[in-house]
Design an enzyme around this catalytic site. Sequence first.
Site, PDB file in Angstrom:
ATOM      1  N   GLU A 144       6.208   3.910   7.086  1.00 53.00           N
ATOM      2  CA  GLU A 144       5.963   5.083   6.523  1.00 53.00           C
ATOM      3  C   GLU A 144       6.852   6.230   6.975  1.00 53.00           C
ATOM      4  O   GLU A 144       6.686   6.676   8.029  1.00 53.00           O
ATOM      5  CB  GLU A 144       4.294   5.480   6.967  1.00 53.00           C
ATOM      6  N   THR A 181       1.054  -1.144   0.189  1.00 47.80           N
ATOM      7  CA  THR A 181      -0.021  -0.102  -0.035  1.00 47.80           C
ATOM      8  C   THR A 181       0.800   1.113  -0.079  1.00 47.80           C
ATOM      9  O   THR A 181       1.353   1.842  -0.900  1.00 47.80           O
ATOM     10  CB  THR A 181      -1.116  -0.048   1.492  1.00 47.80           C
ATOM     11  N   ASN A 214       0.038  10.271   6.646  1.00 46.82           N
ATOM     12  CA  ASN A 214      -1.048   9.987   7.455  1.00 46.82           C
ATOM     13  C   ASN A 214      -1.978  11.000   7.651  1.00 46.82           C
ATOM     14  O   ASN A 214      -3.152  10.906   8.210  1.00 46.82           O
ATOM     15  CB  ASN A 214      -0.358   9.222   8.586  1.00 46.82           C
ATOM     16  N   THR A 218       1.618 -10.100  11.835  1.00 46.33           N
ATOM     17  CA  THR A 218       2.190  -8.871  11.226  1.00 46.33           C
ATOM     18  C   THR A 218       1.115  -8.290  10.351  1.00 46.33           C
ATOM     19  O   THR A 218       0.050  -9.127  10.347  1.00 46.33           O
ATOM     20  CB  THR A 218       3.527  -8.737  10.478  1.00 46.33           C
ATOM     21  N   SER A 232      -6.819  10.496   0.778  1.00 44.85           N
ATOM     22  CA  SER A 232      -7.193  11.238  -0.654  1.00 44.85           C
ATOM     23  C   SER A 232      -6.237  10.799  -1.890  1.00 44.85           C
ATOM     24  O   SER A 232      -5.428  10.161  -1.608  1.00 44.85           O
ATOM     25  CB  SER A 232      -6.815  12.607  -0.307  1.00 44.85           C
ATOM     26  N   LYS A 276       3.843  -7.205   3.577  1.00 46.18           N
ATOM     27  CA  LYS A 276       3.557  -5.710   3.339  1.00 46.18           C
ATOM     28  C   LYS A 276       3.398  -5.178   4.631  1.00 46.18           C
ATOM     29  O   LYS A 276       3.077  -5.976   5.662  1.00 46.18           O
ATOM     30  CB  LYS A 276       2.340  -5.504   2.393  1.00 46.18           C
TER      31      LYS A 276
END
Lengths: 409, 409
Positions: free
Chosen positions: A278, A155, A404, A192, A409, A181
Amino acid sequence: MKQIDGGVTAASGFLAAGAAAGIKYHDKTRKDMALVYSKVPAKVAGTFTTNVVKAAPVKRDIHIIKTEETIQAVVINSGIANTCTSKEGELLNEEMAGYTAKQLNLPIEKVLTASTGVIGCQLPIDRVKLGIEKLVPLLEDTKEAGKMAAESIITTDTYKKECAVELEIEGKRVVIGGMAKGSGMIHPNMATMISIVTTDCNISKEMLQKAASADIEDSFHMISVDRDTSTNDTFLLLANGMAENSYIDEEGTAFKAFCEGLRLVTKTLAKLMAQDGEGATKLLEVEVVHAGTKEEAKVLAKSVITSNLVKTAVFGSDANWGRILCALGYAGIEFNPETIELYIQGDGKSLKLYENGMATGYSEKEATEILSANKVHVMADMKMGKEKATAWGCDLSYDYVKINGDYRS
Amino acid sequence: MKQIDGGVTAASGFLAAGAAAGIKYHDKTRKDMALVYSKVPAKVAGTFTTNVVKAAPVKRDIHIIKTEETIQAVVINSGIANTCTSKEGELLNEEMAGYTAKQLNLPIEKVLTASTGVIGCQLPIDRVKLGIEKLVPLLEDTKEAGKMAAESIITTDTYKKECAVELEIEGKRVVIGGMAKGSGMIHPNMATMISIVTTDCNISKEMLQKAASADIEDSFHMISVDRDTSTNDTFLLLANGMAENSYIDEEGTAFKAFCEGLRLVTKTLAKLMAQDGEGATKLLEVEVVHAGTKEEAKVLAKSVITSNLVKTAVFGSDANWGRILCALGYAGIEFNPETIELYIQGDGKSLKLYENGMATGYSEKEATEILSANKVHVMADMKMGKEKATAWGCDLSYDYVKINGDYRS
């Protein structure tokens, strides 16, 4: 045992495919569905999120793993998590499994599902079905096919995560390979995010589950990106027996060798997930040595990798070791701050920052250089006992906030 | 009971001062020392950090509160935390207390100390002493003096935090007033960063401690900025008896009235701390209603305010309610995700986002408007029982990363 190229298709008899179904992303050519298939029924084990809020596929997989000895396929989508979608979500998940089963000529209970992405949206089932129709003819046992599958499940990850090893069990070559992932909402508490590991090892379902459950304790359970335990955590381990080693149905040398191979695969995948958290610019590895118990070592190491203040200091390459000590201090474990020692390591250099209850006379310049490496290792010597543990996380950057602050969007 | 202007000097007989001692900040005119003084000995109560790593002043204050009935002054510095400074730090802290005692003609055990700032540096004691020499002649019982003190204890805070109330206890006017500093490393786990509350109430040391310990459970314990429990958390409550109300030495109407007044002061200070969390652009208030037990309500509310994913979504005004549900789900409390309801409120508007296990048909535009308010209220209705709790936090912004990526420079 040695590491080899590949992922879910590395072991004999496993095929995979990846394709773009246009489920959620603006870019409709982005791959967002994957399929893993075993030529013969494979024993299955799994561990799942402990979050009270569980995704529809998680609930179904848990049920199937309890009742079925073997499965033969796993279908995965990214973009939409199918979580908090109530009965409708469960029916759509069932439809996703059923349609895959139909295309593969399998009974529905031989197909597991996994979803990852935004919580709260319903799956666009027509697009999912078209995706499945695309996937089936693409199934191949090649490295390239495994790579396609690994690319399709990510993602906000910035790269695919794969690992494979080969080992010898009583003269037979056994391969274990997997994909994962990660990226956000990573604080595994039973498993996980999503990881599928396949093997051609000939092993009983019971021993396979035993291996999976023990394994995660030192791999997926020791990573955290943001202390948020996902609703979709899924770790599946499939074993189809095609290596034809003598059947493993009890502990012993063969089981131990299998567990060691599995550990290398899952630990590698776990570290890749932490490093690609991230917005991460660095892998943060925290090793706690000389703790009183193994459990205490783990709790201390995880307390440091999850501290926002430690993570931001690492992002800024600032040797603010007081925050490390502070995070050890609120972990809930008693220790003597006057006797412990702190070290940082990076780019082959090592520096002691703290001993005898206060800062050493270290050079700030040298510390900043070490912390500027893309892999930062922190070591805390607790001077209490013989146990140790390592946890993996990442720094906290502007990009974490950016990603985040407006993920949907 | 009514809220009045002022802070630590609002109650009769309390004086305060603030001054610049040049301890740490580049700007040597920035105020960084404060002194609070009572004309007569004041009963003292306190709660402190549960972090294993405790600052030198915290260790000394804990000892004095155990052994002394009354104290008469508190001297505070910002810039340097005097934590992880070993024996040398303890001696410097003792010297800070001793020098203050000498200037005020008090025995050393009548002076408490508090420090906040960077961990691991030693106090520049000569500058601290010059600061104390500046502070003593500035002591005044005016609002302005209280304000100076409140301004002197802040670090990365963007504004001073004060609150005062007056109430009547058996015909006598009793005043409670306080100040606090917060901003980063805020996850109180026995108290808060630093808060000094003074009162002229005539109350026993035992009842004062009882009030302090009970009070923090719903005030300072219910806020979090970054889930990092500081090494310097200190909440001191001083009562000098000058209101001349009849002595409170047991539970009853008078004690209850005092506790209510205290609650208003500490809750206001706690909310100010959350709202002014490092980099915060919004106050995040999470209310959990109809929980099974009070403790469960608190754990659920705190799980949501500490989630990085919820905090970044609030920063981005993104109604990503799945993250709220996810954070409730990993709090360790059992509940039924199919029956709970989620609401957001801001700028006088209210919107239900989730019910019956899935999203309501809410308008994203309306949700974004509500989340753009500078105070966002989230309500989770657990549909389990009668208990409720509220926790306060803030959003996670680029500025949090900026402030903490290079805090020490």
